[in-house]
Design a protein around this motif. Structure first.
Motif, PDB file in Angstrom:
ATOM      1  N   VAL A 158       0.762  -1.048  -0.006  1.00 35.35           N
ATOM      2  CA  VAL A 158       0.108  -0.017  -0.133  1.00 35.35           C
ATOM      3  C   VAL A 158       0.685   1.003   0.109  1.00 35.35           C
ATOM      4  N   ALA A 159       0.626   2.265  -0.869  1.00 36.99           N
ATOM      5  CA  ALA A 159       1.381   3.610  -0.939  1.00 36.99           C
ATOM      6  C   ALA A 159       0.510   4.526  -1.822  1.00 36.99           C
ATOM      7  N   GLU A 160       1.192   5.727  -1.556  1.00 39.16           N
ATOM      8  CA  GLU A 160       0.410   6.741  -2.505  1.00 39.16           C
ATOM      9  C   GLU A 160       0.788   6.697  -4.074  1.00 39.16           C
ATOM     10  N   VAL A 161      -0.158   6.988  -4.587  1.00 45.62           N
ATOM     11  CA  VAL A 161       0.103   7.198  -6.220  1.00 45.62           C
ATOM     12  C   VAL A 161       0.058   8.512  -6.463  1.00 45.62           C
ATOM     13  N   ILE A 162       1.118   8.964  -7.233  1.00 44.08           N
ATOM     14  CA  ILE A 162       1.395  10.443  -7.372  1.00 44.08           C
ATOM     15  C   ILE A 162       1.271  10.612  -8.805  1.00 44.08           C
ATOM     16  N   PHE A 163       0.338  11.685  -9.369  1.00 40.73           N
ATOM     17  CA  PHE A 163      -0.002  11.829 -10.541  1.00 40.73           C
ATOM     18  C   PHE A 163       0.463  13.333 -10.850  1.00 40.73           C
ATOM     19  N   ASP A 164       1.655  13.438 -11.736  1.00 38.74           N
ATOM     20  CA  ASP A 164       2.236  14.673 -12.274  1.00 38.74           C
ATOM     21  C   ASP A 164       1.991  15.183 -13.600  1.00 38.74           C
ATOM     22  N   ASP A 165       0.884  15.586 -13.807  1.00 39.78           N
ATOM     23  CA  ASP A 165       0.620  15.843 -15.404  1.00 39.78           C
ATOM     24  C   ASP A 165       0.647  14.568 -16.258  1.00 39.78           C
ATOM     25  N   VAL A 166       0.146  13.528 -15.669  1.00 41.91           N
ATOM     26  CA  VAL A 166       0.067  12.310 -16.332  1.00 41.91           C
ATOM     27  C   VAL A 166      -0.984  12.371 -17.586  1.00 41.91           C
ATOM     28  N   VAL A 167      -0.846  12.298 -18.663  1.00 39.85           N
ATOM     29  CA  VAL A 167      -1.484  12.518 -19.841  1.00 39.85           C
ATOM     30  C   VAL A 167      -2.443  11.153 -20.106  1.00 39.85           C
ATOM     31  N   VAL A 168      -3.563  11.125 -20.197  1.00 40.12           N
ATOM     32  CA  VAL A 168      -4.277   9.992 -20.153  1.00 40.12           C
ATOM     33  C   VAL A 168      -5.202  10.125 -21.612  1.00 40.12           C
ATOM     34  N   GLU A 169      -5.045   9.332 -22.634  1.00 40.39           N
ATOM     35  CA  GLU A 169      -5.915   9.383 -23.712  1.00 40.39           C
ATOM     36  C   GLU A 169      -7.491   9.655 -23.521  1.00 40.39           C
ATOM     37  N   ALA A 170      -8.118  10.258 -24.485  1.00 41.13           N
ATOM     38  CA  ALA A 170      -9.539  10.497 -24.078  1.00 41.13           C
ATOM     39  C   ALA A 170     -10.358   9.140 -24.274  1.00 41.13           C
ATOM     40  N   ASP A 171      -9.819   8.168 -25.018  1.00 40.08           N
ATOM     41  CA  ASP A 171     -10.817   6.923 -24.872  1.00 40.08           C
ATOM     42  C   ASP A 171     -10.597   5.943 -23.877  1.00 40.08           C
ATOM     43  N   ARG A 172      -9.827   6.377 -22.786  1.00 42.90           N
ATOM     44  CA  ARG A 172      -9.393   5.834 -21.537  1.00 42.90           C
ATOM     45  C   ARG A 172     -10.646   6.258 -20.306  1.00 42.90           C
ATOM     46  N   MET A 173     -11.371   7.159 -20.818  1.00 40.76           N
ATOM     47  CA  MET A 173     -12.420   7.619 -19.859  1.00 40.76           C
ATOM     48  C   MET A 173     -13.499   6.599 -19.913  1.00 40.76           C
ATOM     49  N   VAL A 174     -13.826   6.258 -18.738  1.00 38.47           N
ATOM     50  CA  VAL A 174     -14.808   5.104 -18.585  1.00 38.47           C
ATOM     51  C   VAL A 174     -16.012   5.871 -18.104  1.00 38.47           C
ATOM     52  N   GLY A 175     -17.094   5.625 -18.934  1.00 36.19           N
ATOM     53  CA  GLY A 175     -18.445   6.136 -18.468  1.00 36.19           C
ATOM     54  C   GLY A 175     -18.390   7.710 -19.115  1.00 36.19           C
ATOM     55  N   GLN A 176     -19.276   8.458 -18.553  1.00 40.29           N
ATOM     56  CA  GLN A 176     -19.349   9.951 -19.075  1.00 40.29           C
ATOM     57  C   GLN A 176     -18.771  10.829 -18.308  1.00 40.29           C
TER      58      GLN A 176
END
Length: 381
Positions: free
Chosen positions: A210-228
């Motif tokens: 168990v640890a922290e997950v750190i997002f630093d301007d992580v680019v995620v493609e639009a088609d990886r949006m789940v749901g609306q």
């Protein structure tokens, strides 16, 4: 002792027999040493995936096992009986697959789910933050729209499989509309800008990192949006109903193991010329432990059967989580008492069971939050 179960099909009976065999031959022999070492046993998840045990509650057309939730949860209980960290990990992985399986598009499901459900890839569920554990609507992690998708920044806390997962089902803010401003994104584990804090030094479940997950301007493609966009809150809450039942099942398995260890010891340990299990004071303690385990199992099975029938089950899921985890804490503590001084040593596993039980009252919503959920449901009836 072997739990007497009423299973819906012969296929389910064969499945539970397979799980018990795997638990006895692969999990039980490895658990003590791995927990002492505190390493993440990724090979175990690969093996469970190859055996088809990471896909059970999902439809066959998506690559799942097509099993009802009541069967899946009993599989989780058997796994947790042998090795609690793995039972929790299986529940967590199933939770991470839920958003995509329930809310993803057909294209997303066919693209990502086969690897997820086969155990080829392992997931983590990124919801909690330091200042917004139970208060989901106040989360600060933000996903800012850009031409090629979203840029995610923020920090998630208390994330199982952090640093070891291949994908992160991540909830982030896409607008400032409170709970209606949250969205769900499927973040690859090797995304640039994704990093992890030091592992938390927990009192139990050493093989569940168990640890922290750190997002630093992580680019995620639009088609990886789940749901609306903005649907994240409802996705998270729906997932948590199922996740709470998973934790209830693991807690029940842990409690059953502690009960069995205590009974075996009480049969062998002699005092005043007879086994201590024949002394009424201790026999009644064991009887109360057995009653608590039985009630825990009944509570999660009731919630699961409601879910399988398509009925509302949020209240029952919280009741199961509350009942089973409180039972696990009581039964494991009493198991230490039955073993006396030996129970307080690491020569016997019950002291580890007691340490492992404590966190079940905390994660997937503390038991105080479960009481809040239950009371609010009662107010609506």
């Amino acid at each position: 002792m072997a739990v007497q179960r009423v299973l819906p099909t012969e296929e389910a009976e064969d499945l539970l027999a397979l799980v018990r065999e795997i638990a006895a031959e692969e999990l039980l022999p490895a658990a003590d040493a791995a927990e002492a070492e505190g390493r993440f046993p990724r090979e175990i998840y690969t093996m469970l995936g190859q055996a088809g045990l990471l896909s059970l509650p999902y439809p066959e057309e998506l690559g799942g096992g097509g099993q009802p939730y009541e069967v899946y949860l009993q599989v989780v209980e058997e796994i947790a009986y042998a090795w609690m960290s793995i039972g929790v990990g299986v529940s967590v992985h199933s939770l991470t697959c839920f958003p995509l399986a329930q809310f993803g598009t057909a294209e997303q499901q066919h693209r990502y789910l086969p690897a997820m459900l086969s155990g080829e890839t392992l997931g983590a569920y990124c919801l909690s933050e330091q200042q917004s554990g139970s208060d989901i609507a106040s989360m600060r992690t933000r996903a800012v729209p850009r031409e090629d998708g979203y840029a995610v920044s923020g920090t998630k806390a208390w994330i199982s499989h952090a640093g070891d997962a291949d994908f992160y089902s991540t909830f982030a803010r896409t607008s400032d509309e409170g709970g209606r401003g949250l969205s769900c994104l499927l973040v690859p584990g090797d995304a640039p800008g994704l990093s992890f804090g030091a592992r938390e030094q927990k009192m139990g479940l050493a093989c569940d990192p168990v640890a922290e997950v750190i997002f630093d301007d992580v680019v995620v493609e639009a088609d990886r949006m789940v749901g609306q966009p903005g649907q994240g809150m409802s996705i998270a809450l729906a997932a948590l109903d199922s996740g709470r039942m998973g934790i209830a099942a693991t807690a029940t398995g842990l409690a059953q193991r502690a009960l069995d260890e205590a009974v075996a010891y009480a049969r062998e340990r002699g005092q005043f010329g007879r086994p201590i299990i024949e002394h009424q004071g201790l026999a009644f303690l064991l009887a109360d432990m057995a009653a608590a385990v039985g009630a825990a199992r009944a509570s999660y099975l009731h919630a699961a059967r409601l879910r399988d029938a398509g009925h509302p089950h949020s209240l029952e899921a919280s009741v199961a989580k509350l009942t089973a985890t409180d039972a696990a804490m009581k039964v494991t503590t009493d198991a230490v008492q039955v073993l006396g001084g030996y129970g307080y040593t690491r020569d016997f596993p019950v002291e580890r069971f007691m340490r492992e039980a404590k966190v079940t009252q905390i994660f997937e919503g503390t038991n105080q939050i479960q009481r809040l959920v239950i009371s609010r449901q009662l107010q609506r009836k």
